[in-house]
Design a protein around this motif. Sequence first.
Motif, PDB file in Angstrom:
ATOM      1  N   MET A   1     -14.577  21.674  -0.178  1.00 44.02           N
ATOM      2  CA  MET A   1     -15.848  22.348   0.071  1.00 44.02           C
ATOM      3  C   MET A   1     -15.608  23.540   0.967  1.00 44.02           C
ATOM      4  N   SER A   2     -16.075  24.722   0.602  1.00 47.14           N
ATOM      5  CA  SER A   2     -15.864  25.907   1.399  1.00 47.14           C
ATOM      6  C   SER A   2     -16.766  25.882   2.616  1.00 47.14           C
ATOM      7  N   ALA A   3     -16.398  26.655   3.627  1.00 39.16           N
ATOM      8  CA  ALA A   3     -17.171  26.683   4.857  1.00 39.16           C
ATOM      9  C   ALA A   3     -18.579  27.212   4.628  1.00 39.16           C
ATOM     10  N   SER A   4     -18.768  28.021   3.572  1.00 43.72           N
ATOM     11  CA  SER A   4     -20.068  28.630   3.327  1.00 43.72           C
ATOM     12  C   SER A   4     -21.025  27.728   2.575  1.00 43.72           C
ATOM     13  N   SER A   5     -20.562  26.545   2.148  1.00 42.12           N
ATOM     14  CA  SER A   5     -21.424  25.678   1.353  1.00 42.12           C
ATOM     15  C   SER A   5     -22.452  24.940   2.194  1.00 42.12           C
ATOM     16  N   LEU A   6     -22.177  24.760   3.488  1.00 42.85           N
ATOM     17  CA  LEU A   6     -23.107  24.115   4.402  1.00 42.85           C
ATOM     18  C   LEU A   6     -23.434  25.098   5.507  1.00 42.85           C
ATOM     19  N   VAL A   7     -24.689  25.503   5.578  1.00 44.53           N
ATOM     20  CA  VAL A   7     -25.101  26.570   6.481  1.00 44.53           C
ATOM     21  C   VAL A   7     -26.057  26.016   7.519  1.00 44.53           C
ATOM     22  N   ASP A   8     -25.741  26.236   8.807  1.00 40.63           N
ATOM     23  CA  ASP A   8     -26.658  25.859   9.879  1.00 40.63           C
ATOM     24  C   ASP A   8     -27.722  26.937   9.967  1.00 40.63           C
ATOM     25  N   VAL A   9     -28.984  26.542   9.793  1.00 35.67           N
ATOM     26  CA  VAL A   9     -30.059  27.528   9.809  1.00 35.67           C
ATOM     27  C   VAL A   9     -30.987  27.343  10.998  1.00 35.67           C
ATOM     28  N   GLY A  10     -30.496  26.717  12.061  1.00 38.33           N
ATOM     29  CA  GLY A  10     -31.173  26.822  13.337  1.00 38.33           C
ATOM     30  C   GLY A  10     -32.080  25.679  13.708  1.00 38.33           C
ATOM     31  N   VAL A  11     -32.543  25.752  14.953  1.00 38.58           N
ATOM     32  CA  VAL A  11     -33.387  24.735  15.560  1.00 38.58           C
ATOM     33  C   VAL A  11     -34.710  25.365  15.942  1.00 38.58           C
ATOM     34  N   LEU A  53     -43.317  22.357  14.816  1.00 37.90           N
ATOM     35  CA  LEU A  53     -42.565  21.303  15.494  1.00 37.90           C
ATOM     36  C   LEU A  53     -41.088  21.668  15.505  1.00 37.90           C
ATOM     37  N   PRO A  54     -40.308  21.075  16.430  1.00 40.56           N
ATOM     38  CA  PRO A  54     -38.874  21.388  16.492  1.00 40.56           C
ATOM     39  C   PRO A  54     -38.145  20.853  15.261  1.00 40.56           C
ATOM     40  N   ILE A  55     -37.227  21.647  14.753  1.00 40.00           N
ATOM     41  CA  ILE A  55     -36.435  21.208  13.614  1.00 40.00           C
ATOM     42  C   ILE A  55     -34.967  21.543  13.842  1.00 40.00           C
ATOM     43  N   GLU A  56     -34.119  20.744  13.219  1.00 41.74           N
ATOM     44  CA  GLU A  56     -32.694  21.047  13.093  1.00 41.74           C
ATOM     45  C   GLU A  56     -32.432  21.187  11.604  1.00 41.74           C
ATOM     46  N   ALA A  57     -32.159  22.390  11.169  1.00 43.92           N
ATOM     47  CA  ALA A  57     -32.094  22.662   9.731  1.00 43.92           C
ATOM     48  C   ALA A  57     -30.689  23.083   9.308  1.00 43.92           C
ATOM     49  N   SER A  58     -30.303  22.611   8.140  1.00 47.67           N
ATOM     50  CA  SER A  58     -29.054  23.046   7.525  1.00 47.67           C
ATOM     51  C   SER A  58     -29.300  23.240   6.040  1.00 47.67           C
ATOM     52  N   ARG A  59     -28.481  24.065   5.413  1.00 50.28           N
ATOM     53  CA  ARG A  59     -28.647  24.374   3.995  1.00 50.28           C
ATOM     54  C   ARG A  59     -27.353  24.083   3.246  1.00 50.28           C
ATOM     55  N   ILE A  60     -27.492  23.404   2.121  1.00 49.43           N
ATOM     56  CA  ILE A  60     -26.365  23.117   1.244  1.00 49.43           C
ATOM     57  C   ILE A  60     -26.465  24.024   0.024  1.00 49.43           C
ATOM     58  N   ASP A  61     -25.477  24.864  -0.169  1.00 49.06           N
ATOM     59  CA  ASP A  61     -25.415  25.758  -1.319  1.00 49.06           C
ATOM     60  C   ASP A  61     -24.556  25.074  -2.385  1.00 49.06           C
ATOM     61  N   VAL A  62     -25.188  24.493  -3.380  1.00 52.09           N
ATOM     62  CA  VAL A  62     -24.452  23.637  -4.312  1.00 52.09           C
ATOM     63  C   VAL A  62     -23.412  24.409  -5.114  1.00 52.09           C
ATOM     64  N   TYR A  63     -23.646  25.698  -5.345  1.00 52.71           N
ATOM     65  CA  TYR A  63     -22.685  26.480  -6.134  1.00 52.71           C
ATOM     66  C   TYR A  63     -21.411  26.783  -5.353  1.00 52.71           C
ATOM     67  N   ARG A  64     -21.382  26.456  -4.066  1.00 54.38           N
ATOM     68  CA  ARG A  64     -20.192  26.719  -3.266  1.00 54.38           C
ATOM     69  C   ARG A  64     -19.560  25.432  -2.724  1.00 54.38           C
ATOM     70  N   LEU A  65     -19.865  24.305  -3.354  1.00 58.47           N
ATOM     71  CA  LEU A  65     -19.285  23.048  -2.910  1.00 58.47           C
ATOM     72  C   LEU A  65     -17.854  22.845  -3.408  1.00 58.47           C
ATOM     73  N   GLY A  66     -17.449  23.590  -4.419  1.00 62.49           N
ATOM     74  CA  GLY A  66     -16.057  23.562  -4.838  1.00 62.49           C
ATOM     75  C   GLY A  66     -15.727  22.476  -5.851  1.00 62.49           C
ATOM     76  N   PRO A  67     -14.445  22.411  -6.261  1.00 64.15           N
ATOM     77  CA  PRO A  67     -14.035  21.483  -7.322  1.00 64.15           C
ATOM     78  C   PRO A  67     -14.189  20.019  -6.954  1.00 64.15           C
ATOM     79  N   GLY A  68     -14.211  19.707  -5.655  1.00 62.70           N
ATOM     80  CA  GLY A  68     -14.436  18.330  -5.251  1.00 62.70           C
ATOM     81  C   GLY A  68     -15.819  17.830  -5.636  1.00 62.70           C
ATOM     82  N   PHE A  69     -16.694  18.764  -5.947  1.00 61.70           N
ATOM     83  CA  PHE A  69     -18.038  18.463  -6.428  1.00 61.70           C
ATOM     84  C   PHE A  69     -18.155  18.679  -7.929  1.00 61.70           C
TER      85      PHE A  69
END
Length: 206
Positions: A1-11, A53-69
């Motif tokens: 999985m590439s580093a860009s496939s999981l994105v921290d989008v803030g609190v 309300l407070p949130i902890e958000a992350s984003r999964i970009d499925v097209y960048r999960l790589g061959p393991g996916f």
Amino acid sequence: MSASSLVDVGVGPAGASSGGRALRVVVVNGSPSVQSKTVGLVDVVLDTLRTMLPIEASRIDVYRLGPGFTQATEREEVTPDVEATIRRVEGADLLVAAAPVFRGSYPGMFKHFFDLVDQYALTNKPVLLAATGGTDRHALVLEHALRPLFAFFQALTVPVAFYASAGDFDGTTLLNPRVYGRIEVGLTDVVDLLRARATGAQEPRP
């Protein structure tokens, strides 16, 4: 999985108190583009939710999960990092499922991701549906494709879903105030439910 496939989008801001921990929000993004209208729409959803309300958000970009996916046909075949990504979705307080319309439905890679999610892991989990398309004629993808997908999982899909067409954007920036208003109304309707999920309090009765 590439580093860009999981994105921290803030609190969310400290001033928007939920009386407990922040809401864990996970976005599953089905767009193949790095910069996309779909992500632009989701950004507005998250920014609006942060005012409530407070949130902890992350984003999964499925097209960048790589061959393991992409090379896995069963859950047992995914790599450990992809397994961790799937578990992140299964453990979220709120799932935001977002995809562009492709030939009348969601993209195949988006569907493949949910083919790997445990059948019962999303039961009663709040899910916000979001989609983008070339014109308003594609808006029913929310009801005819996305909502039935999460009905299979017995998820708690929010009644008001979010759609924006190409004319609502300047590039990837959402401009249409009517879409902003719909997002605010939809989130306001369920904010008590989401706050209860974050605090562990008893959820309000309908």
